[in-house]
Design an enzyme around this catalytic site. Structure first.
Site, PDB file in Angstrom:
ATOM      1  N   HIS A 209     174.408  37.952  24.374  1.00 33.74           N
ATOM      2  CA  HIS A 209     175.454  37.765  23.372  1.00 33.74           C
ATOM      3  C   HIS A 209     176.855  38.086  23.859  1.00 33.74           C
ATOM      4  CE1 HIS A 209     174.834  42.118  23.147  1.00 33.74           C
ATOM      5  NE2 HIS A 209     176.060  42.184  22.658  1.00 33.74           N
TER       6      HIS A 209
HETATM    7  C1  UD1 Z   1     180.093  43.184  19.054  1.00 35.56           C
HETATM    8  C2  UD1 Z   1     180.680  44.246  19.968  1.00 35.56           C
HETATM    9  C3  UD1 Z   1     179.788  44.444  21.180  1.00 35.56           C
HETATM   10  C4  UD1 Z   1     178.350  44.706  20.783  1.00 35.56           C
HETATM   11  C5  UD1 Z   1     177.875  43.633  19.804  1.00 35.56           C
HETATM   12  C6  UD1 Z   1     176.519  44.028  19.288  1.00 35.56           C
HETATM   13  C7  UD1 Z   1     183.135  44.321  20.029  1.00 35.56           C
HETATM   14  C8  UD1 Z   1     184.325  44.020  20.838  1.00 35.56           C
HETATM   15  N1  UD1 Z   1     181.961  43.837  20.488  1.00 35.56           N
HETATM   16  O1  UD1 Z   1     180.092  41.949  19.733  1.00 35.56           O
HETATM   17  O2  UD1 Z   1     180.252  45.573  21.893  1.00 35.56           O
HETATM   18  O3  UD1 Z   1     177.565  44.678  21.941  1.00 35.56           O
HETATM   19  O4  UD1 Z   1     178.772  43.553  18.695  1.00 35.56           O
HETATM   20  O5  UD1 Z   1     175.819  42.942  18.789  1.00 35.56           O
HETATM   21  O6  UD1 Z   1     183.223  44.982  19.031  1.00 35.56           O
HETATM   22  N2  UD1 Z   1     179.236  36.810  13.598  1.00 35.56           N
HETATM   23  C9  UD1 Z   1     178.550  36.178  12.594  1.00 35.56           C
HETATM   24  N3  UD1 Z   1     177.716  36.929  11.811  1.00 35.56           N
HETATM   25  C10 UD1 Z   1     177.527  38.263  12.004  1.00 35.56           C
HETATM   26  C11 UD1 Z   1     178.221  38.891  13.051  1.00 35.56           C
HETATM   27  C12 UD1 Z   1     179.078  38.141  13.844  1.00 35.56           C
HETATM   28  O7  UD1 Z   1     178.682  34.989  12.385  1.00 35.56           O
HETATM   29  O8  UD1 Z   1     176.769  38.887  11.244  1.00 35.56           O
HETATM   30  C13 UD1 Z   1     180.202  36.025  14.375  1.00 35.56           C
HETATM   31  C14 UD1 Z   1     181.625  36.550  14.074  1.00 35.56           C
HETATM   32  O9  UD1 Z   1     182.188  35.880  13.011  1.00 35.56           O
HETATM   33  C15 UD1 Z   1     182.358  36.337  15.362  1.00 35.56           C
HETATM   34  C16 UD1 Z   1     181.245  36.343  16.440  1.00 35.56           C
HETATM   35  O10 UD1 Z   1     180.001  36.281  15.763  1.00 35.56           O
HETATM   36  O11 UD1 Z   1     182.991  35.113  15.365  1.00 35.56           O
HETATM   37  C17 UD1 Z   1     181.335  37.557  17.313  1.00 35.56           C
HETATM   38  O12 UD1 Z   1     181.198  38.739  16.533  1.00 35.56           O
HETATM   39  P1  UD1 Z   1     181.965  40.086  16.952  1.00 35.56           P
HETATM   40  O13 UD1 Z   1     181.610  41.154  16.016  1.00 35.56           O
HETATM   41  O14 UD1 Z   1     183.414  39.794  17.179  1.00 35.56           O
HETATM   42  O15 UD1 Z   1     181.442  40.403  18.406  1.00 35.56           O
HETATM   43  P2  UD1 Z   1     179.967  40.580  18.957  1.00 35.56           P
HETATM   44  O16 UD1 Z   1     179.729  39.557  19.992  1.00 35.56           O
HETATM   45  O17 UD1 Z   1     179.011  40.685  17.842  1.00 35.56           O
HETATM   46  N1  UDP Z   2     168.137  43.782  18.505  1.00 35.98           N
HETATM   47  C1  UDP Z   2     167.628  43.459  17.269  1.00 35.98           C
HETATM   48  N2  UDP Z   2     167.495  42.136  16.949  1.00 35.98           N
HETATM   49  C2  UDP Z   2     167.858  41.137  17.797  1.00 35.98           C
HETATM   50  C3  UDP Z   2     168.380  41.490  19.062  1.00 35.98           C
HETATM   51  C4  UDP Z   2     168.522  42.826  19.377  1.00 35.98           C
HETATM   52  O1  UDP Z   2     167.279  44.332  16.484  1.00 35.98           O
HETATM   53  O2  UDP Z   2     167.724  39.961  17.424  1.00 35.98           O
HETATM   54  C5  UDP Z   2     168.293  45.208  18.822  1.00 35.98           C
HETATM   55  C6  UDP Z   2     167.826  45.645  20.180  1.00 35.98           C
HETATM   56  O3  UDP Z   2     166.432  45.928  20.215  1.00 35.98           O
HETATM   57  C7  UDP Z   2     168.672  46.882  20.401  1.00 35.98           C
HETATM   58  C8  UDP Z   2     169.976  46.539  19.730  1.00 35.98           C
HETATM   59  O4  UDP Z   2     169.683  45.483  18.813  1.00 35.98           O
HETATM   60  O5  UDP Z   2     168.099  47.987  19.728  1.00 35.98           O
HETATM   61  C9  UDP Z   2     171.003  46.104  20.719  1.00 35.98           C
HETATM   62  O6  UDP Z   2     172.101  45.574  20.072  1.00 35.98           O
HETATM   63  P1  UDP Z   2     173.031  44.477  20.732  1.00 35.98           P
HETATM   64  O7  UDP Z   2     172.334  43.824  21.866  1.00 35.98           O
HETATM   65  O8  UDP Z   2     173.527  43.635  19.628  1.00 35.98           O
HETATM   66  O9  UDP Z   2     174.282  45.336  21.232  1.00 35.98           O
HETATM   67  P2  UDP Z   2     174.550  46.207  22.538  1.00 35.98           P
HETATM   68  O10 UDP Z   2     173.417  47.143  22.725  1.00 35.98           O
HETATM   69  O11 UDP Z   2     174.736  45.286  23.688  1.00 35.98           O
HETATM   70  O12 UDP Z   2     175.829  46.896  22.232  1.00 35.98           O
END
Ligand code: UD1
Ligand code: UDP
Length: 363
Positions: A209
Site C-alpha cells: 500500500h
Molecule cells: C497511511 C499512513 C501510512 C500507514 C497506512 C496504514 C500517512 C502519511 N500514511 O497511509 O503510514 O502505513 O496509512 O494503512 O499517514 N482511503 C480510502 N478509504 C479509507 C482509507 C483511505 O479510500 O478507509 C483512500 C484515501 O482517501 C486516500 C488514500 O486512500 O486517497 C490514501 O490514504 P491515506 O490515509 O492518505 O494514506 P495510506 O496509504 O492509508
Molecule cells: N491488515 C489487516 N487487513 C488487511 C491488511 C493488513 O488487518 O487487509 C493488518 C496487518 O495484519 C497488520 C496491520 O494491518 O496488523 C498493518 O497495517 P498497514 O499495513 O495498513 O500499515 P503499516 O503497518 O505499514 O503502517
C-alpha cells in the site's frame, strides 16, 4: 482520575490501541479521538468491533487530500479538541499524518505527549512516515521504543533521557488475538465483486500500500509479475489507495495467480499470515507479523524498517521488480527461535507503567 487523549486515525493504530487501551482504562479516563484518516468499514469500524476497542469519543472526519491539506486540517481540529478536553497527556502511535498533526497540536498547548513505537529511522526524508516519526519523537515528553535498535536511534538524536524500551504492542496483539482464532476468520473474505473467496490450500500472502510502490503502474506491475509466476496463488487484500490500479493491471495483463480481495479484518489478516507459505509486503506491521509467525518475508522497499526481522535472512528487501522478488523469495532463511527482539507480549503494561511514572513525577 487523570485524563488521557489517545489519537488514532489509521488501521495499524487501531490495532495498537486495542491492546494499550485495555490496560490504560484500568487507571485512567481515556478519551479516544479518531481523526477519520481511514474511514471505510473494512479499514476502520471492523477493527473496533472485532478487537473490542471502545467506540471513539470523537471522530473528526478528516481524510484524503495532500499531506499538507490532511495534516493542516487535523492540526486545526485537534487543537480545538485538546482545548476542550484539557487532557493530562496525549497518547500517540506510530508514524501517520494523524500522529504528527496531534503531536504539533499538543506540544504548542504544552500538553505532554507519549509516543508509542518511537525511534524507527529509515534514513530518508522521502518517506512521509520518517518525517512524521521524527517530528513526533522530538516533540514528545516520553518516547517508548519497541526494540533496542529504535532506542539507539533515539539516544543518537539526544532523546535518550526521555526514551524507554517497552517492547512492541503489535506483538502483544499478535499473541492475544492468535490465541482467540477459531479457524473461521478467513471465511468472510470478499473479492471485488462482493463474492466470498475460497482460499487455496497453499498460498502466498501479500499486502502492498505504500505510495512508493503503488503510485505508478510500473512498480505495482513489477510486484504482480513476480507473484504471478510463483508455484501457488497469492492472496492480496488491496488497500483502497490502489484498488483501481490493482484491478485494472490484473485485468489488462490477464493475471490468473493473484486473488485480489477487499481489505480484511485483523483476525483474518493474522490467520492469513499464519497460513501462508511466504509473505510479500511493504507494511511495517505485516513484516513483523511474518517474523512473529516464523514465516519468510520479502519486503518491497528501499529501506529497512525493522532491522530485527532481517536476521538470518528471515526478511529481505527487494526492489519492485520480478526477478529481484523471486530471487529473494527463493533464498533459505534461518529462524532462531530463541531470538525475541520485540519483547515478551506485555508491552501494553509497560507503556502504562511508564505513563504512571511520568505523570506521578509531574504531580
Ligand atoms: C497511511 C499512513 C501510512 C500507514 C497506512 C496504514 C500517512 C502519511 N500514511 O497511509 O503510514 O502505513 O496509512 O494503512 O499517514 N482511503 C480510502 N478509504 C479509507 C482509507 C483511505 O479510500 O478507509 C483512500 C484515501 O482517501 C486516500 C488514500 O486512500 O486517497 C490514501 O490514504 P491515506 O490515509 O492518505 O494514506 P495510506 O496509504 O492509508
Ligand atoms: N491488515 C489487516 N487487513 C488487511 C491488511 C493488513 O488487518 O487487509 C493488518 C496487518 O495484519 C497488520 C496491520 O494491518 O496488523 C498493518 O497495517 P498497514 O499495513 O495498513 O500499515 P503499516 O503497518 O505499514 O503502517
Amino acid at each position: 482520575m487523570k485524563k488521557i487523549c489517545s489519537v488514532v486515525g489509521a488501521r495499524p493504530q487501531f490495532i495498537k490501541l486495542a491492546v494499550v487501551s485495555r490496560e490504560l482504562r484500568k487507571k485512567y479516563r481515556e478519551v479516544i479521538i479518531h481523526t477519520g484518516q481511514h474511514y471505510d468499514y473494512n479499514m476502520s469500524d471492523v477493527f473496533f468491533k472485532e478487537m473490542d476497542i471502545p467506540v471513539p469519543d470523537r471522530n473528526l472526519g478528516i481524510s484524503g487530500g495532500t499531506h499538507g491539506q490532511m495534516t493542516g486540517q487535523m492540526l486545526i481540529k485537534l487543537e480545538e479538541v485538546f482545548l476542550e478536553e484539557r487532557p493530562d497527556l496525549v497518547l500517540l502511535f506510530g508514524d501517520t499524518n494523524s500522529t504528527m498533526a496531534a503531536s504539533l497540536a499538543a506540544v504548542k498547548l504544552h500538553i505532554p505527549i507519549c509516543h508509542v513505537e518511537a525511534g524507527n529511522r529509515f534514513g530518508t526524508l522521502e518517506s512521509p512516515e520518517e518525517v512524521n516519526r521524527i517530528v513526533t519523537d522530538h516533540t514528545a515528553s516520553l518516547d517508548l521504543a519497541c526494540t533496542e535498535s529504535s532506542l539507539e536511534f533515539l539516544e543518537r538524536e539526544g532523546l535518550g533521557e526521555k526514551s524507554y524500551l517497552v517492547g512492541d504492542p503489535m506483538y502483544d496483539a499478535f499473541l492475544y488475538y492468535s490465541r482467540r482464532l477459531t479457524g473461521d476468520e478467513t471465511c468472510e473474505i470478499l473479492d471485488f465483486s462482493g463474492n466470498k473467496v475460497t482460499l487455496p490450500r497453499e498460498y502466498y500472502y501479500m499486502t502492498c500500500h505504500r505510495q512508493e510502490n503503488t503510485d505508478t503502474d510500473e512498480k505495482l506491475d513489477g510486484i504482480f509479475s513476480a507473484m504471478e509466476s510463483l508455484d501457488a496463488p497469492t492472496v492480496y487484500p488491496v488497500h483502497p489507495r490502489n484498488h483501481d490500479r490493482a484491478e485494472r493491471l490484473c485485468s489488462e495483463r490477464k493475471y490468473k495467480n493473484i486473488i485480489l480481495t477487499e481489505p480484511v479484518g485483523y483476525k483474518a489478516s493474522i490467520a492469513l499470515v499464519n497460513g501462508a507459505k511466504k509473505i510479500v509486503t511493504d507494511s511495517g506491521g505485516v513484516q513483523r507479523e511474518a517474523f512473529f509467525a516464523g514465516k519468510q518475508c520479502v519486503t518491497v522497499l528501499d529501506f529497512v524498517v525493522w532491522p530485527e526481522t532481517m536476521k538470518g535472512g528471515c526478511n529481505r528487501l527487494a526492489k519492485p521488480e520480478r526477478d529481484d522478488i523471486l530471487e529473494k523469495l527463493a533464498s533459505e532463511p534461518v529462524f532462531d527461535e530463541t531470538y525475541r527482539p520485540f519483547g515478551d507480549g506485555r508491552s501494553a503494561e509497560k507503556i502504562v507503567e511508564r505513563i504512571d511514572c511520568f505523570l506521578a513525577a509531574r504531580g
